[in-house]
Design a protein around this motif. Structure first.
Motif, PDB file in Angstrom:
ATOM      1  N   HIS A  21    -148.008  41.335 -24.797  1.00  0.00           N
ATOM      2  CA  HIS A  21    -149.000  42.263 -25.356  1.00  0.00           C
ATOM      3  C   HIS A  21    -149.950  41.536 -26.302  1.00  0.00           C
ATOM      4  O   HIS A  21    -151.170  41.734 -26.255  1.00  0.00           O
ATOM      5  CB  HIS A  21    -148.272  43.390 -26.087  1.00  0.00           C
ATOM      6  N   ILE A  22    -149.408  40.659 -27.146  1.00  0.00           N
ATOM      7  CA  ILE A  22    -150.247  39.888 -28.064  1.00  0.00           C
ATOM      8  C   ILE A  22    -151.184  38.975 -27.275  1.00  0.00           C
ATOM      9  O   ILE A  22    -152.362  38.817 -27.612  1.00  0.00           O
ATOM     10  CB  ILE A  22    -149.372  39.076 -29.040  1.00  0.00           C
ATOM     11  N   ALA A  23    -150.660  38.376 -26.198  1.00  0.00           N
ATOM     12  CA  ALA A  23    -151.498  37.487 -25.367  1.00  0.00           C
ATOM     13  C   ALA A  23    -152.678  38.250 -24.784  1.00  0.00           C
ATOM     14  O   ALA A  23    -153.805  37.731 -24.725  1.00  0.00           O
ATOM     15  CB  ALA A  23    -150.655  36.883 -24.249  1.00  0.00           C
ATOM     16  N   ARG A  24    -152.470  39.504 -24.359  1.00  0.00           N
ATOM     17  CA  ARG A  24    -153.558  40.296 -23.795  1.00  0.00           C
ATOM     18  C   ARG A  24    -154.589  40.633 -24.869  1.00  0.00           C
ATOM     19  O   ARG A  24    -155.810  40.593 -24.621  1.00  0.00           O
ATOM     20  CB  ARG A  24    -152.988  41.585 -23.170  1.00  0.00           C
ATOM     21  N   LEU A  25    -154.111  40.962 -26.076  1.00  0.00           N
ATOM     22  CA  LEU A  25    -155.033  41.329 -27.154  1.00  0.00           C
ATOM     23  C   LEU A  25    -155.854  40.133 -27.630  1.00  0.00           C
ATOM     24  O   LEU A  25    -157.008  40.288 -28.053  1.00  0.00           O
ATOM     25  CB  LEU A  25    -154.268  41.931 -28.335  1.00  0.00           C
ATOM     26  N   MET A  26    -155.262  38.942 -27.581  1.00  0.00           N
ATOM     27  CA  MET A  26    -155.974  37.754 -28.056  1.00  0.00           C
ATOM     28  C   MET A  26    -157.197  37.423 -27.208  1.00  0.00           C
ATOM     29  O   MET A  26    -158.077  36.678 -27.641  1.00  0.00           O
ATOM     30  CB  MET A  26    -155.026  36.553 -28.097  1.00  0.00           C
ATOM     31  N   LEU A  27    -157.265  37.956 -26.009  1.00  0.00           N
ATOM     32  CA  LEU A  27    -158.408  37.697 -25.139  1.00  0.00           C
ATOM     33  C   LEU A  27    -159.608  38.556 -25.505  1.00  0.00           C
ATOM     34  O   LEU A  27    -160.712  38.322 -25.016  1.00  0.00           O
ATOM     35  CB  LEU A  27    -158.020  37.956 -23.678  1.00  0.00           C
ATOM     36  N   ALA A  61    -162.094  36.035 -33.049  1.00  0.00           N
ATOM     37  CA  ALA A  61    -162.985  36.726 -33.986  1.00  0.00           C
ATOM     38  C   ALA A  61    -164.432  36.588 -33.526  1.00  0.00           C
ATOM     39  O   ALA A  61    -164.818  35.571 -32.937  1.00  0.00           O
ATOM     40  CB  ALA A  61    -162.838  36.146 -35.390  1.00  0.00           C
ATOM     41  N   SER A  62    -165.210  37.607 -33.778  1.00  0.00           N
ATOM     42  CA  SER A  62    -166.643  37.516 -33.512  1.00  0.00           C
ATOM     43  C   SER A  62    -167.309  36.729 -34.643  1.00  0.00           C
ATOM     44  O   SER A  62    -166.696  36.470 -35.671  1.00  0.00           O
ATOM     45  CB  SER A  62    -167.254  38.918 -33.415  1.00  0.00           C
ATOM     46  N   ASP A  63    -168.548  36.368 -34.452  1.00  0.00           N
ATOM     47  CA  ASP A  63    -169.283  35.642 -35.495  1.00  0.00           C
ATOM     48  C   ASP A  63    -170.159  36.580 -36.321  1.00  0.00           C
ATOM     49  O   ASP A  63    -171.115  36.161 -36.959  1.00  0.00           O
ATOM     50  CB  ASP A  63    -170.151  34.549 -34.863  1.00  0.00           C
ATOM     51  N   ARG A  64    -169.824  37.866 -36.313  1.00  0.00           N
ATOM     52  CA  ARG A  64    -170.639  38.846 -37.025  1.00  0.00           C
ATOM     53  C   ARG A  64    -170.651  38.574 -38.527  1.00  0.00           C
ATOM     54  O   ARG A  64    -169.615  38.276 -39.129  1.00  0.00           O
ATOM     55  CB  ARG A  64    -170.081  40.255 -36.768  1.00  0.00           C
ATOM     56  N   LYS A  65    -171.826  38.662 -39.135  1.00  0.00           N
ATOM     57  CA  LYS A  65    -171.986  38.424 -40.572  1.00  0.00           C
ATOM     58  C   LYS A  65    -172.118  39.718 -41.376  1.00  0.00           C
ATOM     59  O   LYS A  65    -172.229  39.681 -42.595  1.00  0.00           O
ATOM     60  CB  LYS A  65    -173.222  37.558 -40.834  1.00  0.00           C
ATOM     61  N   THR A  66    -172.078  40.875 -40.691  1.00  0.00           N
ATOM     62  CA  THR A  66    -172.238  42.164 -41.369  1.00  0.00           C
ATOM     63  C   THR A  66    -171.157  42.341 -42.425  1.00  0.00           C
ATOM     64  O   THR A  66    -169.973  42.115 -42.169  1.00  0.00           O
ATOM     65  CB  THR A  66    -172.137  43.309 -40.338  1.00  0.00           C
ATOM     66  N   ARG A  67    -171.568  42.769 -43.621  1.00  0.00           N
ATOM     67  CA  ARG A  67    -170.608  42.945 -44.715  1.00  0.00           C
ATOM     68  C   ARG A  67    -169.892  44.292 -44.645  1.00  0.00           C
ATOM     69  O   ARG A  67    -168.746  44.402 -45.027  1.00  0.00           O
ATOM     70  CB  ARG A  67    -171.320  42.824 -46.068  1.00  0.00           C
ATOM     71  N   ARG A  68    -170.589  45.322 -44.158  1.00  0.00           N
ATOM     72  CA  ARG A  68    -169.972  46.653 -44.078  1.00  0.00           C
ATOM     73  C   ARG A  68    -169.696  46.959 -42.600  1.00  0.00           C
ATOM     74  O   ARG A  68    -170.528  47.513 -41.897  1.00  0.00           O
ATOM     75  CB  ARG A  68    -170.884  47.702 -44.713  1.00  0.00           C
ATOM     76  N   LEU A  69    -168.501  46.576 -42.173  1.00  0.00           N
ATOM     77  CA  LEU A  69    -168.140  46.780 -40.772  1.00  0.00           C
ATOM     78  C   LEU A  69    -167.841  48.246 -40.483  1.00  0.00           C
ATOM     79  O   LEU A  69    -168.240  48.791 -39.454  1.00  0.00           O
ATOM     80  CB  LEU A  69    -166.922  45.926 -40.413  1.00  0.00           C
ATOM     81  N   VAL A  88    -157.288  32.825 -17.331  1.00  0.00           N
ATOM     82  CA  VAL A  88    -157.874  33.801 -18.256  1.00  0.00           C
ATOM     83  C   VAL A  88    -159.045  33.118 -18.965  1.00  0.00           C
ATOM     84  O   VAL A  88    -159.137  31.894 -18.997  1.00  0.00           O
ATOM     85  CB  VAL A  88    -156.836  34.303 -19.293  1.00  0.00           C
ATOM     86  N   ILE A  89    -159.906  33.926 -19.549  1.00  0.00           N
ATOM     87  CA  ILE A  89    -161.027  33.382 -20.327  1.00  0.00           C
ATOM     88  C   ILE A  89    -160.702  33.586 -21.798  1.00  0.00           C
ATOM     89  O   ILE A  89    -160.593  34.709 -22.288  1.00  0.00           O
ATOM     90  CB  ILE A  89    -162.351  34.088 -19.988  1.00  0.00           C
ATOM     91  N   TYR A  90    -160.516  32.443 -22.507  1.00  0.00           N
ATOM     92  CA  TYR A  90    -160.189  32.491 -23.933  1.00  0.00           C
ATOM     93  C   TYR A  90    -161.203  31.650 -24.690  1.00  0.00           C
ATOM     94  O   TYR A  90    -161.400  30.470 -24.375  1.00  0.00           O
ATOM     95  CB  TYR A  90    -158.772  31.962 -24.162  1.00  0.00           C
ATOM     96  N   LEU A  91    -161.853  32.270 -25.682  1.00  0.00           N
ATOM     97  CA  LEU A  91    -162.897  31.611 -26.471  1.00  0.00           C
ATOM     98  C   LEU A  91    -163.989  31.036 -25.559  1.00  0.00           C
ATOM     99  O   LEU A  91    -164.534  29.958 -25.807  1.00  0.00           O
ATOM    100  CB  LEU A  91    -162.305  30.499 -27.350  1.00  0.00           C
ATOM    101  N   GLY A  92    -164.276  31.792 -24.489  1.00  0.00           N
ATOM    102  CA  GLY A  92    -165.359  31.411 -23.584  1.00  0.00           C
ATOM    103  C   GLY A  92    -164.998  30.356 -22.570  1.00  0.00           C
ATOM    104  O   GLY A  92    -165.858  29.934 -21.784  1.00  0.00           O
ATOM    105  N   ARG A  93    -163.726  29.900 -22.562  1.00  0.00           N
ATOM    106  CA  ARG A  93    -163.327  28.842 -21.635  1.00  0.00           C
ATOM    107  C   ARG A  93    -162.179  29.329 -20.760  1.00  0.00           C
ATOM    108  O   ARG A  93    -161.287  30.058 -21.237  1.00  0.00           O
ATOM    109  CB  ARG A  93    -162.881  27.585 -22.397  1.00  0.00           C
TER     110      ARG A  93
END
Length: 595
Positions: free
Chosen positions: A415-421, A276-284, A376-381
């Motif tokens: 497929h889920i593994a690819r999307l999680m990145l 997930a991103s850290d976006r705080k916007t309420r109206r995405l 792979v790079i996951y959560l920046g690592r």
């Protein structure tokens, strides 16, 4: 009850990997068996062995002599140049069955080319084709895949009232709860390779939990005995006497048995956690009076909707009502035919396509999981591909294996593994549960519940929808789109709508607009009494007609030509009675109006 099929000590190995060993089962007349198990356990392979399409490495399948068996594959294949009617006619034991089967499966135009059918319609056709063979045993591999919720409910009614037995591979928990009379799990954790229970899915869960508890107590008792024997061995037990030798042998046997129990009890689950991103916007994302039309047909209109973090919206509706179209509008692949869609700046959308990413069968699992190298790079690592594979229940020795040799559920995990990145503000999920086993489904549910962004979910899995979605957007396929609290509220709305449609809407004859309105005259006493009661009699006659039509379309009717003929006569008589009443109603109204 008559025995239809007996399978004894079945074993099957794929390459160096054993799928199952020593599996035995019986299927008797009228039983409905549900089969579950982790991806790669060999469920589809076992089904093919029971159908006689594959041969076990050891063991034997003994069907009753002359057994009529039909098989509905997970992805049925047809000659795309043929029509729906031609497919059923080629499979039907009785030609009179074909109109009934067409009606049962919801095909209003028998001349429809198979090549134009959606995935859900193809699955209905495959089921109807199997029914045309008048089977005594029906084997179904993931029959709810591609069906919408109404289609699944239709299949539930069909199977629960069917005269034949069936054996079903499915991950749909509500479906198994409503249909199965027996449950079986294929899993190497069981000493016999499988665990069988008489009862539906909830009864299976209760008895499996009791088995695990008993097994754990047995393991603890054996562990205590092993500890005592190990202490005895450490004290320097002598092996000279016959008694000491026997005790040493028994200690070795207990240690081996304990190791086997612990190995079988060891389970792993996939770790599914979308980034997930850290976006705080309420109206995405915001839809204002949005509409979508395809080939001149309006799917929905006047849709106003706001997606904010924490909103988990389920989309419900029949196949073809516009669910996937709405997801593609949100993703930005399509533009609305009316209205506007506003997106937050640099909005990050991850889309789980129900057709999924198609991997070349020759590509290795290693390259499918890590296309760019060994990590792979996951959560920046960086995460090494070996560790990343283990997170999705793949073994290191599987990494050189070609993707084409993997099960459908294993490919779904890739497929889920690819999307999680991919980092996401919004998850758009179009049938993410297809081919996933139950343990992975449960982990997916937890991952979706913990995702802090917004989510729009299309799924035929009612359990998943009930657990994850905190609101339902129902599309009626006629342009309407309304918000509901949950699926039960949406179902109630559909039932009420169908009930209103059943009320007859017969066009009454109008007098010529140029002629003066005729003078009304009073009906006779008997005519007035008849007129006062005729609406109620029409409703009762309509109910009898509907009951006769349902009897004609019932599964036990399809397998009985004499019953088909009798039901056709009853439908004709009921229809004639309805037509007569409507004609009399019109006549009395005309008399009252002076016509």
């Amino acid at each position: 009850m008559a025995l239809l099929l007996n399978a004894a000590s079945l074993s099957k190995q794929f390459g160096a990997f054993p799928l199952f060993t020593g599996v035995s089962l019986n299927i008797e007349d009228g039983e409905r068996h549900g089969l579950i198990g982790p991806n790669g356990a060999g469920k589809s392979t076992l089904l093919s062995i029971l159908a006689g399409r594959e041969t076990p490495d050891s063991g034997e399948v003994a069907p009753r002599k002359g057994l009529r068996l039909a098989f509905v594959e997970q992805d049925p294949e047809f000659d795309s140049s043929l029509t729906v009617r031609a497919i059923l006619e080629s499979a039907a034991r009785e030609p009179a069955q074909v109109p009934v089967l067409l009606g049962q499966a919801g095909f209003t135009d028998p001349a429809t080319p198979v090549g134009t059918l959606s995935g859900g319609s193809r699955k209905r056709l495959a089921i109807a084709r199997a029914l045309a063979a008048q089977p005594e045993l029906l084997l179904l591999d993931e029959p709810t895949n591609h069906l919408d919720i109404e289609g699944i409910q239709w299949l539930e009614r069909l199977l629960t009232s069917a005269p034949f037995a069936c054996f079903i591979v499915s991950h749909d928990r509500y479906f198994l709860e409503n249909v199965a009379t027996h449950m079986m799990e294929l899993n190497r954790r069981y000493p016999e390779g499988a665990f069988r229970v008489a009862g539906n899915y909830s009864a299976f869960l209760e008895k499996r939990e009791a088995w695990f508890e008993a097994r754990e107590k047995e393991r603890e008792g054996l562990a205590a005995r092993v500890r005592r024997e190990v202490e005895w061995l450490r004290r320097g037990a002598k092996a000279r006497t016959r008694k000491s030798k026997a005790r040493l042998d028994e200690a070795a046997r207990m240690i081996a048995s304990l190791e086997d129990m612990e190995q079988r009890a060891r389970t792993t689950t996939a770790a599914i956690d979308f980034t997930a991103s850290d976006r705080k916007t309420r109206r995405l994302l915001e839809l204002e009076s949005a509409a979508a039309a395809i080939a001149g047909r309006t799917l929905f209109r006047h849709l106003n909707l706001v997606l904010s973090p924490g909103r988990r919206l389920g989309l419900a509706g029949a196949n073809g009502c516009g669910k996937t179209t709405l997801l593609r509008l949100m993703k930005g692949d399509l533009n609305p035919s009316e209205g506007t869609i506003k997106r937050a700046d640099q909005l990050k959308v991850v889309y789980f396509d129900q057709m999924r990413e198609q991997f070349s069968p020759e590509i290795t699992l290693r390259r499918a999981l890590a296309p760019e190298g060994d990590s792979v790079i996951y959560l920046g690592r960086p995460v090494h591909v070996n560790s990343w594979a283990k997170r999705f229940l793949f073994k290191e020795e599987q990494l050189p294996q070609p993707v084409g040799s993997l099960s459908g559920g294993e490919r779904a995990r890739i497929h889920i593994a690819r999307l999680m990145l991919q980092e996401a503000d919004i998850l758009l999920l179009d049938e993410p549960t297809n081919d996933l086993d139950l343990p992975t489904l449960e982990v997916l549910e937890e991952g979706l519940l913990e995702f802090p962004g917004a989510m729009v979910l299309v799924t035929h899995d009612r359990y998943l929808m009930d657990r994850v979605a905190n609101g339902i957007l129902g599309l009626d396929g006629e342009g309407g789109a309304e918000l509901f609290a949950d699926l039960s509220q949406w179902d109630a709305f559909l039932r009420e709508k169908r009930a209103q449609k059943r009320l007859p809407e017969r066009e009454m004859r109008n007098s010529s607009p140029s002629a003066p309105p005729p003078a009304k005259r009073k009906l006779s006493y008997l005519e007035q009494r008849e007129f006062d009661s005729i609406e109620q009699r029409i409703l009762e006659a309509d109910a009898r007609l509907e009951a006769a039509q349902q009897a004609l379309h019932a599964p036990d009717t399809v397998s009985d030509p004499a019953r088909i003929e009798l039901c056709c006569q009853e439908v004709q008589q009921a229809q004639q009675a309805v037509d007569t009443l409507y004609a009399r109603w019109a006549e009395l109204e005309d008399r009252q109006a002076g016509v």
